[in-house]
Design a protein around this motif. Structure first.
Motif, short mmCIF file in Angstrom:
data_model
loop_
_atom_site.label_atom_id
_atom_site.label_comp_id
_atom_site.label_asym_id
_atom_site.label_seq_id
_atom_site.Cartn_x
_atom_site.Cartn_y
_atom_site.Cartn_z
N ALA A 242 32.74 76.09 -2.81
CA ALA A 242 32.50 76.43 -1.40
C ALA A 242 33.56 77.40 -0.88
CB ALA A 242 32.48 75.16 -0.56
N TYR A 246 32.04 81.10 -1.09
CA TYR A 246 31.44 81.25 0.23
C TYR A 246 32.47 81.33 1.37
CZ TYR A 246 27.01 79.85 -1.99
OH TYR A 246 25.89 79.77 -2.78
N ALA A 248 33.86 78.77 2.70
CA ALA A 248 33.38 77.71 3.59
C ALA A 248 34.14 76.42 3.38
CB ALA A 248 31.89 77.47 3.33
N PHE A 311 29.65 72.28 4.85
CA PHE A 311 29.37 73.53 4.15
C PHE A 311 28.25 74.30 4.84
CE2 PHE A 311 26.63 75.81 1.19
CZ PHE A 311 27.51 76.75 0.70
N ASP A 314 28.99 75.95 8.12
CA ASP A 314 29.74 77.21 7.95
C ASP A 314 28.88 78.34 7.39
OD1 ASP A 314 31.91 75.87 8.87
OD2 ASP A 314 33.11 76.04 7.04
N THR A 315 27.79 78.03 6.71
CA THR A 315 27.08 79.08 5.97
C THR A 315 25.68 79.39 6.49
OG1 THR A 315 26.31 77.44 4.34
CG2 THR A 315 28.36 78.64 3.83
N THR A 327 19.30 79.07 5.49
CA THR A 327 20.12 79.34 4.30
C THR A 327 19.82 80.75 3.81
OG1 THR A 327 18.36 78.34 2.99
CG2 THR A 327 20.25 76.94 3.54
#
Length: 590
Positions: A242, A246, A248, A311, A314-315, A327
């Motif tokens: 993560a 990412y 994240a 996660f 944050d994404t 997503t």
């Protein structure tokens, strides 16, 4: 443990030796036959895992002597062979164990008495297996050998074959996933190759989850412990993925993991660029709580569930067309959309999994009385996830865009966008009839005939739609010789065990469906099973019940659970509210 005996004294003579495709050496040391070696290197990564198998030969009468790399037994009355195996694996980042010490310790703890060892085995296994019984009638076909019953399954009237397959699925999970072991992988634990199909790993875009579908409802809750341990270990490696991949918080795992708890994307983008594997596995952490209601356990796994939710907080990104939080990049597992690729934004399955993850993280935080601000953040994000959509053919859309009818694989084995119908409860024929009809249309378009595990999923989906005879037809496809080997292993060539577990759970769904606050009885009972019983099945809320039926109607329901626990029992349009009395059980009839 193996016992060899004969009907007259001194009749046993044989040689015991090893053959192996492994990089290993055999020897006889201190009277034991030993095979020791090291696993294989791959992609220029040197082999690090070591292993040992040790065989101890105990004879009554006769003599035993070493003969090179073999043991020779001559003129024995009876022989007991004790086989212990171990590796140096300690954990995902530690292979410093001593397999020799482990095999010696195992054999030193064993009483060399076959009857005692068998009795100990049965005492371990039978109480778990006998928690659940299932019967749907029997004909003379049940007297035939199992391989013949499978070969004739499409023409024989053999309802007991389904019951046998049901209990065989429970046997497999009880045998391959126990506390302290690894979880059941794609072959359970039955693999005879040094380079097995799909690496005998954990494909977590359906297959690992399917392995554990029957664990909670069919009273094998102890078998989930290895999966819980794996998810907690994945959260550690997933936190690195993560952060590095990412930027994240929390943790993520994609569509596959292994003994080392890998969490980054693997294989091609068509398969690997899917960030939902860890989130889906968190639903098994929640289910273990929801069926057992152990708050201490929930407190232990809550940080893992919270990390998975962090996660995505944050994404997730705002879709430019105003669809909501999605997503991106992601995909609908292993399926191509009309543009010759799989990578996309916000496929239906992702939003469905996140609705469950966010809801259960929020509920867990409320039960544990912590993280109120985080709970509000999670629920706010959940409210902005795209709603499920119905496409131009009346189908449930697999993607945000209405691409289903132009997708290049109309009969694709995955039915990822139907997660909301099963295993989730986001759709149902009573609460969301339009979505349920759309899910049915999607199932019809995909077709019932597929590979083993995919048929297993379809059994559960048709059961949720309440169509008993259609569900039974799909079950018969699973039991066909093209999908089931003579030993009842699932024939996803060459072998993949998840079809067994999916089929077992699907039969349970035909008889009992449990959701928070309600237990539905005989929701998908086929006309082929007019009478029978399912006893020992578990329901959410810490409940266990036995249901017996005749002429297609429940005749006796015995419910057990915590004193004061409340639920609704439903059969067709009849609903009874019940409360567990001080005795801890009640009997109801319809």
């Amino acid at each position: 443990v193996m016992r060899l005996s004969a009907d007259r004294p001194g009749a046993l003579s044989f040689e015991a030796a090893f053959e192996t495709p492994q990089a290993a050496d055999a020897a006889v040391h201190d009277g034991d036959l030993i095979l020791s070696g090291r696993n294989g290197s791959q992609f220029d990564v040197p082999a690090a895992l070591t292993f040992e198998t040790r065989v101890r030969v105990i004879t009554r009468g006769g003599l035993t002597r070493a003969d090179g790399k073999a043991l020779r037994v001559e003129g024995a009355d009876e022989v007991l062979l004790l086989v212990a195996a171990a590796t140096s694996h300690v954990g995902p980042r530690d292979v410093s164990g001593d397999p020799r010490a482990r095999t010696l310790a195992t054999l030193q703890q064993v009483t060399p008495d076959f009857d005692q060892l068998k009795a100990r085995h049965l005492a371990d296994y039978q109480p778990l297996f006998r928690r659940v019984s299932f019967a749907v009638g029997a004909t003379e076909a049940a007297l035939q050998p199992t391989d013949q019953r499978v070969s004739k399954s499409q023409t024989l009237d053999d309802p007991a074959l389904a019951a046998l397959y049901f209990q065989y699925g429970r046997y497999l999970l009880l045998s391959c996933s126990r506390p302290g072991t690894q979880p059941a992988n794609l072959q359970g634990l039955w693999n005879d190759k040094t380079s097995p199909p799909w690496g005998s790993k954990y494909t977590i875009n359906i297959n690992t989850e399917m392995n554990y579908w029957p664990a909670e409802p069919l009273a094998m809750q102890e078998c989930v412990e290895p999966l819980i341990t794996m998810v907690r270990q994945m959260a550690e490696t997933g936190a690195v993925t993560a952060r590095v991949n990412y930027g994240a918080r929390g943790w993520v795992c994609h569509h596959n993991t292994d003994l080392w708890r890998a969490t980054a994307p693997i294989d091609g983008a068509r398969f690997g660029l899917w960030p939902m594997g860890g989130a889906w596995l968190c639903e098994h952490l929640w289910d273990h709580y929801d069926y057992g209601r152990d708050k201490a356990y929930l407190a232990e796994v809550y940080p893992v569930m919270k990390g998975a939710a962090q996660f995505f907080l944050d994404t997730l990104v705002d879709h430019p067309d105003g669809s909501g939080l999605v997503t991106c990049p992601s995909l609908s597992p292993e399926n191509l959309h009309p543009f010759g690729a799989s990578v996309c934004a916000g496929p239906a399955m992702d939003s469905q999994i996140l609705r469950d993850l966010f809801a259960h993280v929020a509920e867990a935080s409320q039960i544990l009385r912590k993280d109120a601000a985080f709970r509000r953040e999670v629920l706010a994000a959940r409210a902005r996830l795209p709603a499920d959509r119905i496409g131009k053919a009346g189908q449930l859309q697999e993607w945000l865009q209405d691409w289903d009818m132009e997708a290049p694989e109309p009969h694709h084995r995955h039915v990822s966008h139907l997660y909301g119908l099963f295993p989730s409860w986001q759709m149902s024929r009573r609460d969301t009839p339009d979505l349920a009809r759309a899910a049915r249309k999607s199932l019809e378009l995909r077709g019932d005939l597929s590979t083993g595990w995919a048929i297993g999923w379809r059994i559960n989906l048709w059961a949720r739609l309440g169509e008993g005879d259609r569900t039974h037809d799909v079950l018969k496809l699973l039991l066909s010789p093209e999908r089931t080997y003579p030993n009842l292993f699932d024939a996803h060539p060459p072998f993949q065990i998840d079809g067994n577990f999916g089929g077992t759970n699907g039969m349970a769904e035909m008889i009992v469906q449990s959701r928070p606050g309600e237990i539905e009885l005989l929701p998908a009972l086929p006309s082929a099973w007019p009478r029978g019983w399912l006893k020992g099945v578990r329901a959410r809320g810490g409940l266990t019940l036995d249901v017996e039926w005749d002429a297609g109607r429940p005749t006796r329901i015995r419910l057990r659970g915590p004193v004061g626990a409340e639920t609704r029992l439903r059969f067709a349009s009849i609903v009874q509210g019940v409360r567990v009395p001080a005795s801890g059980e009640l009997v109801a009839t319809f």
